[in-house]
Scaffold this motif. Structure first.
Motif, PDB file in Angstrom:
ATOM      1  N   PRO A   1      61.214 -24.725 -25.835  1.00  9.59           N
ATOM      2  CA  PRO A   1      61.074 -24.106 -24.508  1.00  9.59           C
ATOM      3  C   PRO A   1      59.860 -23.179 -24.359  1.00  9.59           C
ATOM      4  N   ILE A   2      59.381 -22.620 -25.473  1.00  6.13           N
ATOM      5  CA  ILE A   2      58.215 -21.734 -25.380  1.00  6.13           C
ATOM      6  C   ILE A   2      56.977 -22.516 -24.933  1.00  6.13           C
ATOM      7  N   VAL A   3      56.953 -23.816 -25.193  1.00  9.42           N
ATOM      8  CA  VAL A   3      55.847 -24.666 -24.716  1.00  9.42           C
ATOM      9  C   VAL A   3      55.885 -24.705 -23.188  1.00  9.42           C
ATOM     10  N   ILE A   4      57.084 -24.799 -22.617  1.00  3.96           N
ATOM     11  CA  ILE A   4      57.246 -24.790 -21.152  1.00  3.96           C
ATOM     12  C   ILE A   4      56.802 -23.448 -20.584  1.00  3.96           C
ATOM     13  N   VAL A   5      57.140 -22.358 -21.280  1.00  4.69           N
ATOM     14  CA  VAL A   5      56.706 -21.018 -20.845  1.00  4.69           C
ATOM     15  C   VAL A   5      55.176 -20.955 -20.830  1.00  4.69           C
ATOM     16  N   ALA A   6      54.553 -21.466 -21.881  1.00  6.19           N
ATOM     17  CA  ALA A   6      53.081 -21.468 -21.951  1.00  6.19           C
ATOM     18  C   ALA A   6      52.488 -22.268 -20.799  1.00  6.19           C
ATOM     19  N   LEU A   7      53.068 -23.428 -20.530  1.00  3.27           N
ATOM     20  CA  LEU A   7      52.559 -24.258 -19.432  1.00  3.27           C
ATOM     21  C   LEU A   7      52.770 -23.575 -18.078  1.00  3.27           C
ATOM     22  N   ALA A   8      53.844 -22.819 -17.939  1.00  9.61           N
ATOM     23  CA  ALA A   8      54.064 -22.075 -16.694  1.00  9.61           C
ATOM     24  C   ALA A   8      52.953 -21.048 -16.485  1.00  9.61           C
ATOM     25  N   PHE A   9      52.541 -20.382 -17.569  1.00 13.34           N
ATOM     26  CA  PHE A   9      51.432 -19.419 -17.472  1.00 13.34           C
ATOM     27  C   PHE A   9      50.124 -20.113 -17.087  1.00 13.34           C
ATOM     28  N   LEU A  10      49.951 -21.359 -17.523  1.00 15.93           N
ATOM     29  CA  LEU A  10      48.715 -22.092 -17.258  1.00 15.93           C
ATOM     30  C   LEU A  10      48.744 -22.865 -15.942  1.00 15.93           C
ATOM     31  N   SER A  11      49.902 -22.940 -15.307  1.00 12.22           N
ATOM     32  CA  SER A  11      50.054 -23.771 -14.105  1.00 12.22           C
ATOM     33  C   SER A  11      49.316 -23.231 -12.883  1.00 12.22           C
ATOM     34  N   ALA A  12      48.848 -21.995 -12.937  1.00 14.00           N
ATOM     35  CA  ALA A  12      48.119 -21.430 -11.795  1.00 14.00           C
ATOM     36  C   ALA A  12      46.690 -21.975 -11.691  1.00 14.00           C
ATOM     37  N   PHE A  13      46.219 -22.645 -12.730  1.00 15.95           N
ATOM     38  CA  PHE A  13      44.875 -23.207 -12.690  1.00 15.95           C
ATOM     39  C   PHE A  13      44.852 -24.456 -11.816  1.00 15.95           C
ATOM     40  N   PRO A  14      43.683 -24.807 -11.298  1.00 17.13           N
ATOM     41  CA  PRO A  14      43.568 -26.066 -10.551  1.00 17.13           C
ATOM     42  C   PRO A  14      44.051 -27.238 -11.406  1.00 17.13           C
ATOM     43  N   ARG A  15      44.489 -28.288 -10.746  1.00 15.22           N
ATOM     44  CA  ARG A  15      45.154 -29.412 -11.415  1.00 15.22           C
ATOM     45  C   ARG A  15      44.351 -29.978 -12.586  1.00 15.22           C
ATOM     46  N   ALA A  16      43.058 -30.193 -12.401  1.00 11.26           N
ATOM     47  CA  ALA A  16      42.237 -30.791 -13.463  1.00 11.26           C
ATOM     48  C   ALA A  16      42.197 -29.883 -14.693  1.00 11.26           C
ATOM     49  N   GLN A  17      42.007 -28.577 -14.479  1.00 14.13           N
ATOM     50  CA  GLN A  17      41.996 -27.637 -15.607  1.00 14.13           C
ATOM     51  C   GLN A  17      43.368 -27.581 -16.273  1.00 14.13           C
ATOM     52  N   PHE A  18      44.412 -27.534 -15.465  1.00 12.47           N
ATOM     53  CA  PHE A  18      45.766 -27.486 -16.018  1.00 12.47           C
ATOM     54  C   PHE A  18      46.033 -28.710 -16.891  1.00 12.47           C
ATOM     55  N   LEU A  19      45.631 -29.891 -16.430  1.00 11.51           N
ATOM     56  CA  LEU A  19      45.863 -31.111 -17.207  1.00 11.51           C
ATOM     57  C   LEU A  19      45.085 -31.108 -18.521  1.00 11.51           C
ATOM     58  N   ARG A  20      43.879 -30.539 -18.506  1.00 10.32           N
ATOM     59  CA  ARG A  20      43.122 -30.422 -19.752  1.00 10.32           C
ATOM     60  C   ARG A  20      43.819 -29.444 -20.705  1.00 10.32           C
ATOM     61  N   HIS A  21      44.289 -28.315 -20.161  1.00  7.93           N
ATOM     62  CA  HIS A  21      45.053 -27.365 -20.994  1.00  7.93           C
ATOM     63  C   HIS A  21      46.302 -28.036 -21.560  1.00  7.93           C
ATOM     64  N   LEU A  22      46.990 -28.794 -20.722  1.00 12.35           N
ATOM     65  CA  LEU A  22      48.203 -29.497 -21.148  1.00 12.35           C
ATOM     66  C   LEU A  22      47.890 -30.437 -22.309  1.00 12.35           C
ATOM     67  N   ALA A  23      46.827 -31.222 -22.173  1.00 14.39           N
ATOM     68  CA  ALA A  23      46.445 -32.179 -23.216  1.00 14.39           C
ATOM     69  C   ALA A  23      46.123 -31.468 -24.530  1.00 14.39           C
ATOM     70  N   VAL A  24      45.329 -30.400 -24.446  1.00 17.67           N
ATOM     71  CA  VAL A  24      44.943 -29.661 -25.653  1.00 17.67           C
ATOM     72  C   VAL A  24      46.160 -28.982 -26.274  1.00 17.67           C
ATOM     73  N   LEU A  25      46.959 -28.310 -25.457  1.00 14.16           N
ATOM     74  CA  LEU A  25      48.116 -27.582 -25.966  1.00 14.16           C
ATOM     75  C   LEU A  25      49.093 -28.522 -26.677  1.00 14.16           C
ATOM     76  N   VAL A  26      49.428 -29.630 -26.046  1.00 15.66           N
ATOM     77  CA  VAL A  26      50.399 -30.556 -26.636  1.00 15.66           C
ATOM     78  C   VAL A  26      49.825 -31.226 -27.887  1.00 15.66           C
ATOM     79  N   ALA A  27      48.578 -31.670 -27.834  1.00 12.16           N
ATOM     80  CA  ALA A  27      47.973 -32.339 -28.996  1.00 12.16           C
ATOM     81  C   ALA A  27      47.920 -31.405 -30.200  1.00 12.16           C
ATOM     82  N   PHE A  28      47.482 -30.168 -29.986  1.00 14.59           N
ATOM     83  CA  PHE A  28      47.382 -29.230 -31.106  1.00 14.59           C
ATOM     84  C   PHE A  28      48.757 -28.752 -31.569  1.00 14.59           C
ATOM     85  N   TRP A  29      49.716 -28.648 -30.651  1.00 17.19           N
ATOM     86  CA  TRP A  29      51.076 -28.257 -31.056  1.00 17.19           C
ATOM     87  C   TRP A  29      51.691 -29.330 -31.955  1.00 17.19           C
ATOM     88  N   VAL A  30      51.543 -30.592 -31.573  1.00 15.95           N
ATOM     89  CA  VAL A  30      52.094 -31.686 -32.381  1.00 15.95           C
ATOM     90  C   VAL A  30      51.417 -31.716 -33.756  1.00 15.95           C
TER      91      VAL A  30
END
Length: 194
Positions: free
Chosen positions: A38-67
């Motif tokens: 769930p802390i991954v969801i919390v992190a994504l909530a903090f990043l969700s205020a960015f424009p969609r393209a930036q958010f998706l890049r953050h999502l890709a980096v965050l998930v790839a590095f977390w795995v």
């Protein structure tokens, strides 16, 4: 090295048994559950205020590095082969406050929950510097909860914190490199739109 293990055991017993309180048990069980995924969801909530393209890049980096980081964490667990507190103290006849309802299958060092918490919160803090103290305070609380519920020794959580923060820095650098290659001038610290 034995003095460090003795100190680690003493700190564990202090947090796990001296702090033990039925009023805190439920709180720390909820906090420790937050450190799984769930802390991954919390992190994504903090990043969700960015424009969609930036958010998706953050999502890709965050998930790839977390795995990748979680896989690295598991490899270290098997290489270090440290027993969990429940096993260590059962062998010495000391009763601990083991609150989790399952017996963990993996070894103790480093803590996966703490790694995930420190990785996610440090990444968010690097991207949004103003919330860094709050994000890291939440990660520390999750690490502390792992000791309180009897799942890990303090050094397991400290090692995870170092690994998680280092991994977050690598992820943040990867994101900045990706942004710079795209020619985005906002590759440094980002500002959340109003």
């Amino acid at each position: 090295m034995s003095w460090l293990i003795s100190l680690d055991h003493a700190l564990f017993l202090w947090v796990n048994t001296a702090w033990s309180n039925p009023g805190l048990d439920g709180f720390f069980l909820e906090v420790t559950a937050l450190g799984a995924w769930p802390i991954v969801i919390v992190a994504l909530a903090f990043l969700s205020a960015f424009p969609r393209a930036q958010f998706l890049r953050h999502l890709a980096v965050l998930v790839a590095f977390w795995v990748a980081g979680s896989a690295c964490n598991t490899v270290i667990k098997h290489a270090v082969d440290r027993d969990r507190p429940l096993t260590v103290f059962a062998e010495s006849g000391v009763e601990i406050n083991a609150l989790e309802h399952y017996r963990p299958k993996h070894f103790s060092f480093p803590s996966g929950h703490s790694f995930t918490a420190f990785f996610c919160m440090a990444y968010v803090g690097l991207v949004r510097r103003r919330i860094m103290p709050y994000a890291l305070a939440l990660a520390v609380l999750i690490g502390l909860s792992r000791v309180y519920v009897g799942a890990h020794f303090p050094l397991d959580c400290v090692g995870s914190a170092v690994l998680g923060i280092g991994w977050a820095w690598l992820a943040w650098r990867a994101y900045r490199t990706w942004q710079a290659r795209r020619g985005d001038s906002s590759a440094g610290e980002e500002t959340v739109p109003s």
